[in-house]
Design an enzyme around this catalytic site. Sequence first.
Site, mmCIF file in Angstrom:
data_model
loop_
_atom_site.group_PDB
_atom_site.id
_atom_site.type_symbol
_atom_site.label_atom_id
_atom_site.label_comp_id
_atom_site.label_asym_id
_atom_site.label_seq_id
_atom_site.Cartn_x
_atom_site.Cartn_y
_atom_site.Cartn_z
ATOM 1 N N TRP A 215 65.342 48.502 84.055
ATOM 2 C CA TRP A 215 65.931 49.686 83.444
ATOM 3 C C TRP A 215 66.245 50.776 84.474
ATOM 4 O O TRP A 215 65.408 51.108 85.300
ATOM 5 C CB TRP A 215 64.982 50.234 82.363
ATOM 6 C CG TRP A 215 65.595 51.354 81.588
ATOM 7 C CD1 TRP A 215 66.323 51.269 80.440
ATOM 8 C CD2 TRP A 215 65.543 52.738 81.931
ATOM 9 N NE1 TRP A 215 66.746 52.511 80.045
ATOM 10 C CE2 TRP A 215 66.273 53.425 80.934
ATOM 11 C CE3 TRP A 215 64.965 53.462 82.976
ATOM 12 C CZ2 TRP A 215 66.427 54.818 80.957
ATOM 13 C CZ3 TRP A 215 65.127 54.855 82.987
ATOM 14 C CH2 TRP A 215 65.853 55.503 81.981
ATOM 15 N N MET B 220 70.903 57.329 68.238
ATOM 16 C CA MET B 220 70.357 56.129 68.850
ATOM 17 C C MET B 220 69.155 55.667 68.035
ATOM 18 O O MET B 220 68.314 56.476 67.670
ATOM 19 C CB MET B 220 69.938 56.386 70.292
ATOM 20 C CG MET B 220 69.701 55.087 71.039
ATOM 21 S SD MET B 220 69.232 55.296 72.764
ATOM 22 C CE MET B 220 67.483 55.070 72.611
#
Length: 300
Positions: A201, A231
Amino acid sequence: MRPGQFHCYRDVLNDVRETPPFKGKIGGTGPLDVDFKINVSIDKIILENLNITFGGHSKPKNCTALQKIAIIIPFRNRELHLTYWLFYMHPFLQKQQGDYGIYVVEQHGQSMFNRAKLMNIGYTEAVKDYDYNCFIFSDVDIIPMNLKNLYRCSKYPKHMAHSLDKFNFRLPYKTLFGGIVAFTKEQYLNINGFSNSFWGWGGEDDELYQRVVAAGMIIERAPQNISKAKMMTHMRDPGNERNQKNVPLISKAKFKMHEDGLSSLEYLLISFTRHRLYTKITVDIGKPDDSVKHSLGGSV
Ligand code: UDH
Ligand code: MN
């Protein structure tokens, strides 16, 4: 364009900001109610979107779209998020008169996730599939809250996830370029796509921003009030741990971009399957060490 057909409303490449918001019968206007608690199922979505052809394609009936849009979604083990995405986005894109196709690029196996490499693969496979000229690279878990947020490409690469509920609808830092970005084919080729070297990530989106700047472009963002997006909340996925080692790569973008990207992309295509609501591309992309091996010239 067939005789008697018109270009779609609000669909002039390079000038999407100038045109007025939707009117009349073309979809709705304004805010959408995005809720991740309601029941969704693939069967229900299929029934509600009968115009969509296999592979998740749709194009407007009464006008000719100038932009042909491939939506590329990096993916592994996020079935529920994908179902919500399809539930909200198919109607959304049809209301926006999109000529579009959905490509879900799935990383096979357990090796470290590489979001950026999946984007490059999505681009590479999509251009073989249809005459796309606009590519929207989107996380699977972000849904726009307003129909005026045009899923189209623009004069410059466009950042479309700058107003997220997660960040209180504010831009956390100026060079943020993650979540959803839109590139014309020309713009994407111009920067040689994403870097393939970001495993785990973080950082690949910042590096992408550096590429855009190094290529002499700026980024566009639609006004904050129409770009609000939600989100889905989630934990960090296993196999996508934050990688601190990525940080030094960001500043090297300018020097590396022409050798690390679309031009150096390697992967093994496992399957290319047209589902009812999307095309799924499953790939083996190797693991972090593989690229080191390559740069040392083969087997080590
Ligand atoms: N993705 C997958 N599967 C994975 C990892 C990532 O499909 O295992 C895709 C998916 O499209 C996702 C995108 O890659 O939307 C970006 O990954 P992310 O959603 O994990 O990134 P984000 O920045 O999350 O949203 C950071 C970790 C959140 C930790 C929150 C703790 N409070
Ligand atoms: Mn996320």
